[in-house]
Design a protein around this motif. Structure first.
Motif, short mmCIF file in Angstrom:
data_model
loop_
_atom_site.label_atom_id
_atom_site.label_comp_id
_atom_site.label_asym_id
_atom_site.label_seq_id
_atom_site.Cartn_x
_atom_site.Cartn_y
_atom_site.Cartn_z
N ASN A 1 0.80 -1.23 0.00
CA ASN A 1 0.00 0.00 0.00
C ASN A 1 0.83 1.28 0.00
O ASN A 1 0.45 2.27 -0.61
N GLY A 2 1.93 1.31 0.70
CA GLY A 2 2.72 2.53 0.78
C GLY A 2 1.94 3.66 1.41
O GLY A 2 1.08 3.45 2.27
N SER A 3 2.23 4.87 0.98
CA SER A 3 1.55 6.04 1.53
C SER A 3 0.23 6.33 0.82
O SER A 3 -0.42 7.34 1.09
N ARG A 4 -0.18 5.44 -0.06
CA ARG A 4 -1.44 5.65 -0.77
C ARG A 4 -2.62 5.44 0.18
O ARG A 4 -2.50 4.80 1.22
N GLY A 5 -3.77 6.02 -0.23
CA GLY A 5 -4.97 5.93 0.59
C GLY A 5 -6.20 5.65 -0.24
O GLY A 5 -6.12 5.25 -1.41
N ALA A 6 -7.36 5.88 0.37
CA ALA A 6 -8.63 5.57 -0.30
C ALA A 6 -8.80 6.33 -1.61
O ALA A 6 -9.43 5.83 -2.55
N ALA A 7 -8.22 7.52 -1.71
CA ALA A 7 -8.36 8.31 -2.93
C ALA A 7 -7.67 7.65 -4.13
O ALA A 7 -7.96 7.99 -5.28
N ASP A 8 -6.77 6.70 -3.85
CA ASP A 8 -6.05 6.02 -4.93
C ASP A 8 -6.81 4.81 -5.47
O ASP A 8 -6.32 4.15 -6.38
N GLY A 9 -7.99 4.52 -4.90
CA GLY A 9 -8.80 3.43 -5.43
C GLY A 9 -9.05 2.32 -4.43
O GLY A 9 -8.30 2.14 -3.47
N VAL A 10 -10.09 1.55 -4.69
CA VAL A 10 -10.50 0.50 -3.76
C VAL A 10 -9.49 -0.65 -3.72
O VAL A 10 -9.53 -1.47 -2.80
N LYS B 1 -1.71 1.36 8.97
CA LYS B 1 -2.51 2.58 8.88
C LYS B 1 -3.39 2.77 10.11
O LYS B 1 -3.92 1.81 10.67
N THR B 2 -3.57 4.03 10.49
CA THR B 2 -4.58 4.37 11.50
C THR B 2 -5.97 4.20 10.88
O THR B 2 -6.10 4.08 9.65
N PRO B 3 -7.04 4.22 11.69
CA PRO B 3 -8.39 4.11 11.12
C PRO B 3 -8.71 5.20 10.10
O PRO B 3 -9.55 4.99 9.22
N CYS B 4 -8.03 6.34 10.19
CA CYS B 4 -8.28 7.40 9.21
C CYS B 4 -7.34 7.31 8.00
O CYS B 4 -7.32 8.20 7.15
N GLY B 5 -6.55 6.25 7.93
CA GLY B 5 -5.74 6.00 6.75
C GLY B 5 -4.35 6.59 6.73
O GLY B 5 -3.71 6.61 5.69
N GLN B 6 -3.85 7.05 7.88
CA GLN B 6 -2.51 7.64 7.94
C GLN B 6 -1.48 6.59 8.35
O GLN B 6 -1.75 5.73 9.19
N ASP B 7 -0.28 6.67 7.76
CA ASP B 7 0.81 5.78 8.17
C ASP B 7 1.14 6.01 9.64
O ASP B 7 1.17 7.16 10.11
N THR B 8 1.44 4.92 10.34
CA THR B 8 1.72 5.04 11.77
C THR B 8 2.72 3.99 12.21
O THR B 8 2.82 2.91 11.61
N LEU B 9 3.46 4.31 13.28
CA LEU B 9 4.36 3.37 13.94
C LEU B 9 3.78 2.91 15.28
O LEU B 9 4.49 2.29 16.07
N SER B 10 2.50 3.18 15.50
CA SER B 10 1.83 2.82 16.74
C SER B 10 1.93 1.32 17.01
O SER B 10 1.63 0.50 16.14
N ALA B 11 2.30 0.96 18.24
CA ALA B 11 2.45 -0.45 18.60
C ALA B 11 1.15 -1.25 18.42
O ALA B 11 1.18 -2.35 17.86
N GLY C 1 7.77 -6.91 6.45
CA GLY C 1 8.45 -5.71 6.90
C GLY C 1 7.54 -4.49 6.87
O GLY C 1 6.50 -4.50 6.21
N VAL C 2 7.95 -3.46 7.59
CA VAL C 2 7.16 -2.23 7.69
C VAL C 2 8.04 -1.02 7.38
O VAL C 2 9.26 -1.12 7.35
N THR C 3 7.38 0.11 7.20
CA THR C 3 8.09 1.37 7.00
C THR C 3 8.44 2.00 8.35
O THR C 3 7.78 1.75 9.37
N THR C 4 9.49 2.82 8.34
CA THR C 4 9.74 3.74 9.47
C THR C 4 9.91 5.16 8.93
O THR C 4 10.62 5.97 9.50
N TRP D 1 7.57 10.53 7.61
CA TRP D 1 6.22 11.06 7.53
C TRP D 1 5.29 10.41 8.56
O TRP D 1 4.30 11.01 8.96
N ALA D 2 5.63 9.20 9.02
CA ALA D 2 4.81 8.52 10.02
C ALA D 2 5.08 9.05 11.43
O ALA D 2 4.20 9.00 12.30
N GLU D 3 6.30 9.55 11.65
CA GLU D 3 6.69 10.14 12.94
C GLU D 3 7.88 11.04 12.67
O GLU D 3 9.01 10.58 12.57
N PRO D 4 7.66 12.37 12.52
CA PRO D 4 8.74 13.27 12.08
C PRO D 4 9.94 13.35 13.03
O PRO D 4 11.06 13.53 12.57
N ASP D 5 9.73 13.24 14.33
CA ASP D 5 10.83 13.40 15.27
C ASP D 5 11.62 12.10 15.39
O ASP D 5 11.06 11.06 15.76
#
Length: 239
Positions: free
Chosen positions: A7-16, A45-55, A74-77, A80-84
Protein backbone atom coordinates in the motif's frame (compact mmCIF):
# COMPACT_ATOMS: atom_id res chain seq x y z
CA UNK A 1 13.38 -12.31 -4.42
CA UNK A 2 10.27 -10.39 -5.40
CA UNK A 3 8.88 -8.28 -2.58
CA UNK A 4 5.31 -7.01 -2.74
CA UNK A 5 4.73 -3.48 -1.42
CA UNK A 6 1.05 -3.61 -0.53
CA UNK A 7 0.00 0.00 0.00
CA UNK A 8 2.72 2.53 0.78
CA UNK A 9 1.55 6.04 1.53
CA UNK A 10 -1.44 5.65 -0.77
CA UNK A 11 -4.97 5.93 0.59
CA UNK A 12 -8.63 5.57 -0.30
CA UNK A 13 -8.36 8.31 -2.93
CA UNK A 14 -6.05 6.02 -4.93
CA UNK A 15 -8.80 3.43 -5.43
CA UNK A 16 -10.50 0.50 -3.76
CA UNK A 17 -7.63 -1.83 -4.73
CA UNK A 18 -5.31 -0.23 -2.13
CA UNK A 19 -5.59 -2.24 1.12
CA UNK A 20 -5.68 -0.16 4.31
CA UNK A 21 -7.10 -2.21 7.20
CA UNK A 22 -5.35 -5.21 8.78
CA UNK A 23 -7.94 -7.53 7.28
CA UNK A 24 -7.61 -6.05 3.79
CA UNK A 25 -3.81 -6.14 4.05
CA UNK A 26 -3.92 -9.80 5.11
CA UNK A 27 -6.14 -10.67 2.14
CA UNK A 28 -3.86 -8.77 -0.22
CA UNK A 29 -0.76 -10.41 1.26
CA UNK A 30 -2.19 -13.92 0.87
CA UNK A 31 -3.15 -13.28 -2.74
CA UNK A 32 0.23 -11.73 -3.56
CA UNK A 33 2.15 -14.63 -2.03
CA UNK A 34 -0.03 -17.06 -3.99
CA UNK A 35 0.96 -15.08 -7.10
CA UNK A 36 4.66 -15.52 -6.31
CA UNK A 37 5.74 -12.81 -3.85
CA UNK A 38 8.37 -14.03 -1.39
CA UNK A 39 8.53 -11.02 0.95
CA UNK A 40 6.10 -8.31 2.07
CA UNK A 41 6.47 -4.58 2.75
CA UNK A 42 3.53 -2.80 4.34
CA UNK A 43 2.58 0.57 5.81
CA UNK A 44 0.32 0.03 8.85
CA UNK A 45 -2.51 2.58 8.88
CA UNK A 46 -4.58 4.37 11.50
CA UNK A 47 -8.39 4.11 11.12
CA UNK A 48 -8.28 7.40 9.21
CA UNK A 49 -5.74 6.00 6.75
CA UNK A 50 -2.51 7.64 7.94
CA UNK A 51 0.81 5.78 8.17
CA UNK A 52 1.72 5.04 11.77
CA UNK A 53 4.36 3.37 13.94
CA UNK A 54 1.83 2.82 16.74
CA UNK A 55 2.45 -0.45 18.60
CA UNK A 56 -1.24 -1.54 18.69
CA UNK A 57 -1.74 -0.83 14.98
CA UNK A 58 1.51 -2.54 14.06
CA UNK A 59 0.61 -5.60 16.14
CA UNK A 60 -2.86 -5.90 14.62
CA UNK A 61 -1.46 -5.57 11.10
CA UNK A 62 1.38 -8.05 11.54
CA UNK A 63 -0.79 -10.61 13.32
CA UNK A 64 -3.47 -10.45 10.61
CA UNK A 65 -0.91 -10.91 7.82
CA UNK A 66 1.02 -13.68 9.58
CA UNK A 67 -2.18 -15.61 10.14
CA UNK A 68 -2.40 -15.92 6.34
CA UNK A 69 1.20 -16.16 5.09
CA UNK A 70 4.56 -17.47 6.28
CA UNK A 71 6.95 -15.20 4.32
CA UNK A 72 8.89 -12.34 5.98
CA UNK A 73 6.91 -9.17 6.66
CA UNK A 74 8.45 -5.71 6.90
CA UNK A 75 7.16 -2.23 7.69
CA UNK A 76 8.09 1.37 7.00
CA UNK A 77 9.74 3.74 9.47
CA UNK A 78 9.40 6.74 7.16
CA UNK A 79 9.71 10.16 8.76
CA UNK A 80 6.22 11.06 7.53
CA UNK A 81 4.81 8.52 10.02
CA UNK A 82 6.69 10.14 12.94
CA UNK A 83 8.74 13.27 12.08
CA UNK A 84 10.83 13.40 15.27
CA UNK A 85 13.71 10.87 15.11
CA UNK A 86 13.85 10.37 18.88
CA UNK A 87 10.11 9.72 19.00
CA UNK A 88 10.47 7.33 16.06
CA UNK A 89 13.12 5.32 17.89
CA UNK A 90 11.01 5.33 21.05
CA UNK A 91 8.03 3.98 19.09
CA UNK A 92 10.19 1.09 17.95
CA UNK A 93 11.17 0.33 21.56
CA UNK A 94 7.46 0.05 22.48
CA UNK A 95 6.51 -2.45 19.75
CA UNK A 96 4.96 -5.58 21.23
CA UNK A 97 4.93 -7.54 17.97
CA UNK A 98 8.05 -7.23 15.84
CA UNK A 99 8.28 -7.22 12.04
CA UNK A 100 10.93 -9.34 10.36
CA UNK A 101 12.46 -6.19 8.90
CA UNK A 102 11.82 -2.47 8.57
CA UNK A 103 12.93 0.08 6.00
CA UNK A 104 14.95 3.12 7.07
CA UNK A 105 15.39 5.97 4.60
CA UNK A 106 19.05 6.86 5.03
CA UNK A 107 18.67 10.45 3.82
CA UNK A 108 16.19 11.25 6.60
CA UNK A 109 17.26 12.94 9.81
CA UNK A 110 17.88 10.39 12.55
CA UNK A 111 18.26 7.41 10.21
CA UNK A 112 21.15 5.94 12.21
CA UNK A 113 19.26 6.37 15.47
CA UNK A 114 16.23 4.60 14.04
CA UNK A 115 18.33 1.82 12.50
CA UNK A 116 20.15 1.28 15.78
CA UNK A 117 16.84 0.97 17.63
CA UNK A 118 15.68 -1.67 15.15
CA UNK A 119 18.92 -3.63 15.33
CA UNK A 120 18.81 -3.55 19.13
CA UNK A 121 15.44 -5.31 18.97
CA UNK A 122 16.60 -7.89 16.45
CA UNK A 123 14.67 -6.40 13.52
CA UNK A 124 16.38 -6.53 10.14
CA UNK A 125 17.08 -3.15 8.56
CA UNK A 126 16.41 -2.40 4.90
CA UNK A 127 18.51 0.66 4.11
CA UNK A 128 16.42 2.83 1.79
CA UNK A 129 18.81 4.69 -0.51
CA UNK A 130 16.86 7.14 -2.69
CA UNK A 131 18.29 8.52 -5.89
CA UNK A 132 18.56 12.31 -5.86
CA UNK A 133 19.46 12.43 -2.15
CA UNK A 134 22.64 12.22 -0.07
CA UNK A 135 21.61 8.75 1.07
CA UNK A 136 24.47 7.02 -0.76
CA UNK A 137 27.14 9.14 0.89
CA UNK A 138 25.58 8.84 4.32
CA UNK A 139 25.11 5.08 4.03
CA UNK A 140 28.56 4.21 2.70
CA UNK A 141 30.12 6.21 5.56
CA UNK A 142 27.90 4.62 8.21
CA UNK A 143 29.30 2.12 10.73
CA UNK A 144 25.89 0.43 10.60
CA UNK A 145 26.09 -0.26 6.86
CA UNK A 146 27.62 -3.75 7.22
CA UNK A 147 24.86 -4.70 9.67
CA UNK A 148 21.82 -4.03 7.48
CA UNK A 149 19.78 -6.84 5.98
CA UNK A 150 19.85 -5.33 2.49
CA UNK A 151 19.93 -2.08 0.56
CA UNK A 152 16.75 -0.82 -1.07
CA UNK A 153 17.99 1.08 -4.12
CA UNK A 154 14.96 3.34 -4.65
CA UNK A 155 14.86 5.12 -8.01
CA UNK A 156 12.82 8.30 -7.60
CA UNK A 157 12.93 9.19 -11.31
CA UNK A 158 9.34 8.59 -12.47
CA UNK A 159 10.03 9.12 -16.18
CA UNK A 160 9.84 5.81 -18.05
CA UNK A 161 12.35 7.14 -20.58
CA UNK A 162 15.09 7.99 -18.10
CA UNK A 163 14.43 5.80 -15.02
CA UNK A 164 16.73 3.00 -16.17
CA UNK A 165 19.64 5.41 -16.60
CA UNK A 166 18.91 6.85 -13.15
CA UNK A 167 18.88 3.33 -11.72
CA UNK A 168 22.25 2.51 -13.26
CA UNK A 169 23.70 5.74 -11.87
CA UNK A 170 22.39 4.90 -8.39
CA UNK A 171 23.82 1.39 -8.52
CA UNK A 172 27.17 2.78 -9.69
CA UNK A 173 27.23 5.25 -6.81
CA UNK A 174 26.41 2.47 -4.35
CA UNK A 175 29.28 0.34 -5.64
CA UNK A 176 29.44 -2.83 -3.57
CA UNK A 177 26.94 -1.36 -1.05
CA UNK A 178 29.28 -2.38 1.78
CA UNK A 179 28.76 -6.03 0.89
CA UNK A 180 25.00 -6.09 1.45
CA UNK A 181 22.39 -7.53 -0.97
CA UNK A 182 20.61 -4.96 -3.14
CA UNK A 183 16.90 -4.77 -3.96
CA UNK A 184 16.29 -2.44 -6.91
CA UNK A 185 12.91 -0.85 -7.59
CA UNK A 186 11.30 2.13 -9.29
CA UNK A 187 8.37 4.42 -8.69
CA UNK A 188 5.22 5.11 -10.70
CA UNK A 189 6.27 5.69 -14.34
CA UNK A 190 9.73 4.29 -13.61
CA UNK A 191 8.51 1.13 -11.87
CA UNK A 192 8.43 -1.21 -14.87
CA UNK A 193 11.66 -0.09 -16.60
CA UNK A 194 13.56 -0.44 -13.32
CA UNK A 195 12.02 -3.84 -12.57
CA UNK A 196 13.13 -5.08 -16.00
CA UNK A 197 16.64 -3.79 -15.30
CA UNK A 198 16.64 -5.70 -12.00
CA UNK A 199 15.77 -8.81 -13.98
CA UNK A 200 18.65 -8.29 -16.40
CA UNK A 201 21.07 -7.69 -13.52
CA UNK A 202 19.70 -10.61 -11.45
CA UNK A 203 18.89 -8.31 -8.55
CA UNK A 204 16.04 -8.65 -6.08
CA UNK A 205 13.15 -6.31 -6.83
CA UNK A 206 9.69 -5.35 -5.67
CA UNK A 207 6.34 -4.37 -7.12
CA UNK A 208 2.92 -3.52 -5.72
CA UNK A 209 0.41 -0.74 -5.32
CA UNK A 210 2.92 1.40 -3.42
CA UNK A 211 5.15 1.56 -6.50
CA UNK A 212 2.58 1.70 -9.28
CA UNK A 213 -1.16 1.57 -9.89
CA UNK A 214 -0.75 0.35 -13.46
CA UNK A 215 0.18 -2.84 -15.28
CA UNK A 216 2.97 -2.84 -17.88
CA UNK A 217 0.44 -2.25 -20.69
CA UNK A 218 -0.97 0.82 -18.94
CA UNK A 219 -4.18 -0.75 -17.65
CA UNK A 220 -5.11 -0.02 -14.01
CA UNK A 221 -4.05 -2.86 -11.72
CA UNK A 222 -6.91 -4.63 -9.97
CA UNK A 223 -4.77 -5.91 -7.09
CA UNK A 224 -1.30 -6.41 -5.70
CA UNK A 225 -1.49 -10.02 -6.83
CA UNK A 226 -2.03 -8.95 -10.42
CA UNK A 227 1.02 -6.67 -10.20
CA UNK A 228 3.14 -9.48 -8.73
CA UNK A 229 2.13 -11.89 -11.47
CA UNK A 230 2.90 -9.28 -14.14
CA UNK A 231 6.14 -8.36 -12.39
CA UNK A 232 7.38 -11.94 -12.32
CA UNK A 233 6.58 -12.33 -16.01
CA UNK A 234 8.44 -9.09 -16.88
CA UNK A 235 11.38 -10.04 -14.66
CA UNK A 236 11.76 -13.48 -16.25
CA UNK A 237 11.50 -12.12 -19.79
CA UNK A 238 14.23 -9.59 -19.02
CA UNK A 239 16.73 -12.20 -17.83
Amino acid sequence: MVQVCLNGSRGAADGVAVPLTPEALADAAAQAVAAGATDIHVHPKTPCGQDTLSAPVLAATLEAIRARVSVPVGVTTGAWAEPDPAARAERIRTWTVLPDHASVNWHEAGAEQVAAALLARGVGVEAGIWSGTDGVERFTASPLAPKVLRVLAEVTDQDAGTAEDSARALLSALGTARGRPVLLHGDNGGAWPVLRLAGRLRLATRIGLEDTLFLPDGRPAASNAQLVAAGLAEYRRAR
